[in-house]
Design a protein around this motif. Structure first.
Motif, short mmCIF file in Angstrom:
data_model
loop_
_atom_site.label_atom_id
_atom_site.label_comp_id
_atom_site.label_asym_id
_atom_site.label_seq_id
_atom_site.Cartn_x
_atom_site.Cartn_y
_atom_site.Cartn_z
N ASP A 47 0.82 -1.21 0.00
CA ASP A 47 0.00 0.00 0.00
C ASP A 47 0.85 1.26 0.00
O ASP A 47 0.37 2.34 -0.34
CB ASP A 47 -0.93 0.00 1.22
CG ASP A 47 -1.88 -1.18 1.21
OD1 ASP A 47 -2.77 -1.20 0.35
OD2 ASP A 47 -1.72 -2.10 2.03
N TYR A 71 3.19 1.55 -11.57
CA TYR A 71 2.21 1.71 -10.47
C TYR A 71 2.04 3.20 -10.16
O TYR A 71 2.52 3.69 -9.12
CB TYR A 71 2.67 0.95 -9.22
CG TYR A 71 3.09 -0.48 -9.48
CD1 TYR A 71 2.14 -1.50 -9.55
CD2 TYR A 71 4.43 -0.82 -9.67
CE1 TYR A 71 2.52 -2.82 -9.78
CE2 TYR A 71 4.82 -2.13 -9.91
CZ TYR A 71 3.85 -3.12 -9.96
OH TYR A 71 4.23 -4.42 -10.20
N HIS A 73 -0.27 5.03 -9.05
CA HIS A 73 -1.03 5.43 -7.87
C HIS A 73 -0.46 4.90 -6.56
O HIS A 73 -1.05 5.10 -5.50
CB HIS A 73 -2.49 4.97 -8.02
CG HIS A 73 -3.15 5.48 -9.25
ND1 HIS A 73 -3.40 6.81 -9.47
CD2 HIS A 73 -3.60 4.83 -10.36
CE1 HIS A 73 -3.98 6.97 -10.64
NE2 HIS A 73 -4.11 5.79 -11.21
N LYS A 120 -3.88 8.11 -0.81
CA LYS A 120 -4.09 6.94 -1.68
C LYS A 120 -5.55 6.50 -1.64
O LYS A 120 -6.15 6.18 -2.67
CB LYS A 120 -3.19 5.79 -1.24
CG LYS A 120 -3.34 4.51 -2.07
CD LYS A 120 -2.30 3.50 -1.64
CE LYS A 120 -2.36 2.23 -2.49
NZ LYS A 120 -3.44 1.33 -2.04
N ALA A 121 -6.15 6.50 -0.43
CA ALA A 121 -7.55 6.09 -0.31
C ALA A 121 -8.48 7.04 -1.07
O ALA A 121 -9.41 6.60 -1.74
CB ALA A 121 -7.94 6.05 1.16
N GLU A 123 -7.62 8.91 -3.65
CA GLU A 123 -7.37 8.72 -5.09
C GLU A 123 -8.09 7.48 -5.61
O GLU A 123 -8.69 7.49 -6.69
CB GLU A 123 -5.87 8.62 -5.33
CG GLU A 123 -5.47 8.81 -6.78
CD GLU A 123 -3.97 8.95 -6.93
OE1 GLU A 123 -3.23 8.22 -6.23
OE2 GLU A 123 -3.52 9.78 -7.74
N GLU A 124 -8.05 6.39 -4.82
CA GLU A 124 -8.73 5.16 -5.22
C GLU A 124 -10.24 5.37 -5.26
O GLU A 124 -10.93 4.84 -6.13
CB GLU A 124 -8.38 4.02 -4.25
CG GLU A 124 -6.95 3.51 -4.41
CD GLU A 124 -6.59 2.48 -3.37
OE1 GLU A 124 -7.33 2.36 -2.36
OE2 GLU A 124 -5.56 1.79 -3.55
N GLU A 125 -10.75 6.19 -4.30
CA GLU A 125 -12.19 6.47 -4.31
C GLU A 125 -12.59 7.24 -5.56
O GLU A 125 -13.61 6.97 -6.17
CB GLU A 125 -12.57 7.29 -3.08
CG GLU A 125 -13.96 7.84 -3.15
CD GLU A 125 -14.79 7.48 -1.93
OE1 GLU A 125 -15.96 7.77 -1.95
OE2 GLU A 125 -14.24 6.90 -0.98
N ILE A 127 -11.11 7.09 -8.45
CA ILE A 127 -11.06 6.14 -9.56
C ILE A 127 -12.33 5.30 -9.58
O ILE A 127 -12.92 5.07 -10.63
CB ILE A 127 -9.80 5.25 -9.44
CG1 ILE A 127 -8.54 6.08 -9.67
CG2 ILE A 127 -9.87 4.09 -10.44
CD1 ILE A 127 -7.26 5.34 -9.34
N ARG A 128 -12.76 4.82 -8.39
CA ARG A 128 -13.97 4.01 -8.32
C ARG A 128 -15.21 4.80 -8.73
O ARG A 128 -16.08 4.29 -9.42
CB ARG A 128 -14.14 3.45 -6.91
CG ARG A 128 -13.23 2.29 -6.59
CD ARG A 128 -13.69 1.57 -5.33
NE ARG A 128 -13.57 2.39 -4.15
CZ ARG A 128 -12.48 2.45 -3.39
NH1 ARG A 128 -11.42 1.73 -3.70
NH2 ARG A 128 -12.45 3.20 -2.32
N PRO A 189 -13.17 -2.22 -2.35
CA PRO A 189 -12.83 -2.83 -3.64
C PRO A 189 -13.87 -3.86 -4.10
O PRO A 189 -14.56 -4.47 -3.28
CB PRO A 189 -11.48 -3.50 -3.38
CG PRO A 189 -11.49 -3.77 -1.91
CD PRO A 189 -12.27 -2.67 -1.27
N GLN A 228 -7.34 -8.86 -0.72
CA GLN A 228 -7.54 -7.70 -1.58
C GLN A 228 -8.95 -7.14 -1.48
O GLN A 228 -9.18 -5.95 -1.69
CB GLN A 228 -7.22 -8.06 -3.03
CG GLN A 228 -5.78 -8.45 -3.28
CD GLN A 228 -5.56 -9.05 -4.66
OE1 GLN A 228 -6.26 -8.69 -5.61
NE2 GLN A 228 -4.61 -9.95 -4.79
#
Length: 452
Positions: A47, A71, A73, A120-121, A123-125, A127-128, A189, A228
């Protein structure tokens, strides 16, 4: 629990950072060279990375550059004992999240790590959220599809396990993603496992991960799909193809909410929602001894059956429009349309491959058709037998005449009768228009019994 990779060639620094981070509740792995770091990333992405600049062989900035290409992100915090402003600026330009100087401050390390993981969290949100806007739903207004959508809306907010059944290509994964998207886990995820595509010898490692040395080739520890999917949804596609040993372990995870990695003895707590899908009749698989009955009852808490496309032909026009719109946006071939008779053929075709087959056909037709309208001539040969045939009673009489002579006489009489009406009985103008001599036309009309 986030996993952090610490990269430094000084063992004292590795031990110090490991102690700091483990005290804060993180899982920690260590590497001493850039080459080892890249090998670890090929097998299992952490992570966050804490990366020293001065390393033997490949230096930290080169490692950072390579990490960001593959990678983008993954947050990387650079640490250095001989840092300069110029070096810090270069590291940030290459994509570093932060730059820490040695000797390292306990509080500074903890704050930087927390900020990096929080970023990071977020950014991932994002993207989702962008992915959710693009995700398709179950298109259609047939009673069967409406019923499926209603059931999805009811079960999604719960944590109930769902078993989606239906033929290949009907949209089982689309339904699973809809359930995840409408649930309280939508920020977590969505992890998919195609149980039919993974060899039986690897399915357990794929699901639960493995420890270093668990089997030949396991040079590093690796997270499995359950790891994951923590906090989100695990989609077990084609679950009917899973081996019996893997079924037993999945059942145990469903019961106990924890598991062990292959080759490990540590119990890992996990919080996942299971959605399973299959195109097989699991009751028959149970009778044949290929599927565990107790797992079936665990998975089949809320069953959802998606009907095949041939049972809902009224949905085909909506699906076609959706596929044509998507292709016009992404293919660069322009927005094409279907001739009405083509649409009628598609509604009669039995669609053994269901919605997936329809989507592939529309893409093929858009590519190969030369005009803006897709016609019967563009359809593959196997579709043409479903083209509507004109009933015999609707055919012109000369097509059903018993002889050529009779057919010609019927055609001539009807043709000349209409032309006679068109020219108001003026034989001279009519003869000139249709390319006959007036005297011949006059005799022909008389022979056929047609007056002016």
């Amino acid at each position: 629990m986030p996993e952090i990779l610490v990269v430094d060639d000084e063992k004292s620094i590795l031990e110090s950072l490991r102690d700091i981070l483990e005290d804060e509740g993180y899982q920690v792995r260590c590497a001493e060279t850039g080459e080892e770091t890249l090998r670890i990333l090929e097998e299992n992405s952490p992570d966050l990375i804490l990366l020293d600049i001065w390393l033997p062989g490949m230096d930290g900035l080169e490692v950072l550059s390579r990490i960001k290409k593959v990678y983008p992100h993954l947050p990387v915090i650079i640490i250095s004992g001989h840092g300069t402003i110029e070096m810090a600026v270069k590291a940030v330009k290459l994509g570093a999240f932060d730059f820490l100087e040695k000797p390292l401050s306990y509080d500074r390390v903890v704050v930087s790590v927390e900020n990096a993981l929080r970023f990071k969290a977020l950014e991932e949100e994002n993207i989702r959220l962008r992915a959710r806007l693009k995700e398709p739903g179950l298109t259609g207004e047939s009673p069967a599809i409406r019923e499926v959508r209603t059931l999805i809306a009811r079960v999604a907010p719960t944590d109930a396990t769902v078993l989606i059944q239906g033929e290949s290509g009907v949209g089982k994964e689309v339904a699973a993603r809809m359930i995840h998207r409408l649930s309280h886990r939508d920020r977590g995820p969505f992890v998919e496992v195609n149980c039919a595509a993974i060899p039986e010898t690897l399915i357990e490692s794929e699901l639960f991960g493995h420890e270093k040395g668990a089997f030949t080739g396991a040079t590093q520890a690796r997270k499995g799909k359950f790891d994951q999917a923590h906090g989100g949804t695990l989609f077990l596609d084609e679950v009917g193809d899973m081996s019996l040993s893997a079924q037993a372990k999945v059942l145990r995870v469903l019961q106990e909410k924890r598991f062990q990695r292959v080759g490990g003895d540590r119990l890992i707590e996990v919080d996942v929602r299971i959605i399973a899908a299959t195109n097989k009749d699991l009751k028959k698989e149970i009778e044949a001894g290929r599927f565990r009955e107790d797992l079936y009852f665990r998975l089949n808490v809320v069953p959802i059956t998606i009907p095949p496309l041939r049972e809902r032909p009224e949905d085909i026009p909506l699906l076609v429009e959706e596929f044509l719109d998507n292709l016009s946006r992404h293919s660069g071939l322009g927005r094409k349309t279907l001739a009405p008779e083509v649409l009628e053929v598609l509604k009669r075709y039995p669609w053994p491959g269901n919605v997936r087959e329809l989507k592939n056909l529309i893409e093929r037709l858009v590519i190969i058709s030369l005009g803006e309208e897709i016609t019967l001539n563009d359809l593959p040969r196997e579709f043409l037998e479903y083209a509507e045939k004109v009933p015999e009673e609707e055919l012109p009489p000369w097509f059903v005449a018993d002889s050529f002579k009779e057919a010609r006489e019927l055609f001539e009489r009807e043709y000349l009768r209409r032309k006679l009406e068109e020219f108001g009985g003026n034989i001279s103008r009519m003869a000139e228009a249709i390319g006959l001599r007036r005297s011949y036309l006059h005799r022909k009309l008389k022979a056929l019994g047609l007056s002016r």
